[in-house]
Design a protein around this motif. Structure first.
Motif, PDB file in Angstrom:
ATOM      1  N   VAL A  46       0.838  -1.200   0.000  1.00 12.86           N
ATOM      2  CA  VAL A  46       0.000   0.000   0.000  1.00 12.86           C
ATOM      3  C   VAL A  46       0.873   1.251   0.000  1.00 12.86           C
ATOM      4  O   VAL A  46       2.035   1.207   0.405  1.00 12.86           O
ATOM      5  N   PRO A  47       0.323   2.409  -0.423  1.00 13.17           N
ATOM      6  CA  PRO A  47       1.082   3.670  -0.333  1.00 13.17           C
ATOM      7  C   PRO A  47       1.046   4.201   1.096  1.00 13.17           C
ATOM      8  O   PRO A  47       0.037   4.065   1.794  1.00 13.17           O
ATOM      9  N   TYR A  48       2.149   4.839   1.530  1.00 11.88           N
ATOM     10  CA  TYR A  48       2.191   5.362   2.900  1.00 11.88           C
ATOM     11  C   TYR A  48       3.327   6.358   3.028  1.00 11.88           C
ATOM     12  O   TYR A  48       4.469   6.071   2.676  1.00 11.88           O
ATOM     13  N   ASN A  49       3.009   7.526   3.518  1.00 12.30           N
ATOM     14  CA  ASN A  49       4.026   8.514   3.857  1.00 12.30           C
ATOM     15  C   ASN A  49       3.393   9.538   4.792  1.00 12.30           C
ATOM     16  O   ASN A  49       2.196   9.463   5.098  1.00 12.30           O
ATOM     17  N   LEU A  50       4.183  10.478   5.226  1.00 15.25           N
ATOM     18  CA  LEU A  50       3.714  11.462   6.202  1.00 15.25           C
ATOM     19  C   LEU A  50       2.552  12.297   5.680  1.00 15.25           C
ATOM     20  O   LEU A  50       1.710  12.766   6.457  1.00 15.25           O
ATOM     21  N   LEU A  51       2.465  12.474   4.365  1.00 14.60           N
ATOM     22  CA  LEU A  51       1.388  13.254   3.769  1.00 14.60           C
ATOM     23  C   LEU A  51       0.203  12.402   3.329  1.00 14.60           C
ATOM     24  O   LEU A  51      -0.852  12.933   2.994  1.00 14.60           O
ATOM     25  N   GLY A  79       9.101  12.666  -3.822  1.00 22.47           N
ATOM     26  CA  GLY A  79      10.231  13.549  -3.576  1.00 22.47           C
ATOM     27  C   GLY A  79       9.916  14.765  -2.730  1.00 22.47           C
ATOM     28  O   GLY A  79      10.827  15.507  -2.353  1.00 22.47           O
ATOM     29  N   VAL A  80       8.643  14.970  -2.400  1.00 21.86           N
ATOM     30  CA  VAL A  80       8.262  16.139  -1.605  1.00 21.86           C
ATOM     31  C   VAL A  80       8.953  16.119  -0.238  1.00 21.86           C
ATOM     32  O   VAL A  80       9.359  17.164   0.286  1.00 21.86           O
ATOM     33  N   ARG A 105      -0.166  22.602   3.921  1.00 19.55           N
ATOM     34  CA  ARG A 105       0.120  21.322   4.585  1.00 19.55           C
ATOM     35  C   ARG A 105       1.410  20.699   4.071  1.00 19.55           C
ATOM     36  O   ARG A 105       2.237  20.205   4.839  1.00 19.55           O
ATOM     37  N   GLY A 106       1.598  20.717   2.757  1.00 25.27           N
ATOM     38  CA  GLY A 106       2.804  20.145   2.180  1.00 25.27           C
ATOM     39  C   GLY A 106       4.053  20.897   2.589  1.00 25.27           C
ATOM     40  O   GLY A 106       5.075  20.296   2.934  1.00 25.27           O
TER      41      GLY A 106
END
Length: 245
Positions: A46-51, A79-80, A105-106
Motif C-alpha cells: 500500500v502507499p504510505y508517507n507522512l502526507l 520527492g516532496v 500542509r505540504g
C-alpha cells in the motif's frame, strides 16, 4: 484464494500477497482462507508517507491483526519529503511536483521534516523513511531511486531512530484524523475493540508481527465443515468445536 493456495501447494510460489485493495476485501479473503485451511496473505502492499496516512484508518491495523507484513510504497511522496523543497530557492532541478502545488500542509511537512533531520543528524529523506518504519514493526518501505547516491541516502534510514517527540512533531505537521469510527471509538475510550491504536503503540512501541497459525493437515472441503474446526495455536492441534474447552 483456492487458486492461490493450489499454486503454493504445487510449489510454484512460496507466499501470496495483495496490493491496493480495500480492508474489507483483504479481511474477507483472509478469513475465508483460515476457515478452509488455505494459504493466507503474507503481505499487503500500500502507499504510505507522512502526507498520505490513509492506511492508518483500517488497513495497517488489519494487517497487524492478521500477522501480515506491510510493504509501503511512495515513502517520500514523489520527492516532496526528500528535502529538495525545503532548500532556499526550491529544487535545483525539474521535479514531478510543482512547488506551488504543495499547499500549506505540504510546505509545513517539508519544513518540519528538515528541522527533525537537522536535530537528529540525518537527511530529510532518511527521516521520512524512518518515520514509516517507526509506525509499525510490520512495515518495510519500498524505495524508489534513480541514482546510487539516492539509494545509499535512503538506506541510511536504517540507522535513524526517531525520538518520540520527533515523531509527534512530524505527525502534528500534517493534521491527520482517523475519521469515523476511529475517532469516535477513541473519544469514547471504549474497550469493546481493545485499546485505541495510539495507546497500543505507545505501550508496545513497535508491535511484533504475529506468527502464522499452523495449517490443518487436510484441506477442508466445504464452508460448513470449516466452521466446525478449531485450532489450538499453542499445540497446533485441530479439533471439533464441541470437544474443545
Amino acid at each position: 484464494m483456492r487458486a492461490l493456495d493450489d499454486a503454493v501447494r504445487a510449489g510454484k510460489i512460496l507466499y501470496i500477497g495483495i496490493s491496493d485493495a480495500p480492508a474489507w476485501v483483504v479481511a474477507r479473503a483472509t478469513t475465508l482462507a483460515e476457515w478452509r485451511g488455505w494459504t493466507s496473505f503474507a503481505g499487503l502492499q500500500v502507499p504510505y508517507n507522512l502526507l498520505n496516512r490513509d492506511i492508518d484508518r483500517e488497513l495497517l491495523l488489519m494487517a497487524e491483526e492478521f500477522g501480515m507484513t506491510v510493504a509501503t510504497w511512495w515513502p517520500l511522496a514523489s520527492g516532496v519529503l526528500s528535502g529538495k523543497f525545503a532548500r532556499p530557492g526550491g529544487p535545483e532541478s525539474a521535479t514531478r511536483i510543482a512547488p506551488e502545488t504543495l499547499g500549506v500542509r505540504g510546505h509545513n511537512a517539508t519544513r518540519v521534516v528538515q528541522e527533525v533531520a537537522d536535530d537528529v543528524g540525518a537527511s530529510a529523506a532518511q527521516v521520512a523513511v524512518a518515520w514509516t518504519r517507526a509506525r509499525s514493526q510490520a512495515i518495510h518501505p519500498i524505495l524508489g531511486v534513480r541514482t546510487v547516491e539516492q539509494l545509499e541516502n535512503n538506506l541510511g534510514a536504517l540507522d535513524v531512530s526517531l525520538p518520540v517527540d520527533a515523531v509527534q512533531r512530524l505527525e502534528a505537521a500534517t493534521e491527520f484524523t482517523l475519521g469515523f469510527p476511529g475517532d469516535f471509538i477513541a473519544a469514547m475510550h471504549s474497550g469493546v475493540f481493545g485499546a485505541p491504536p495510539q495507546t497500543r503503540r505507545q505501550v508496545t512501541a513497535r508491535r511484533t508481527v504475529r506468527r502464522r497459525r499452523p495449517r490443518p493437515p487436510e484441506r477442508m472441503s466445504t464452508r460448513a465443515e470449516a466452521e466446525f474446526v478449531k485450532v489450538d495455536e499453542s499445540s497446533g492441534c485441530y479439533a471439533a468445536i464441541e470437544s474443545c474447552s
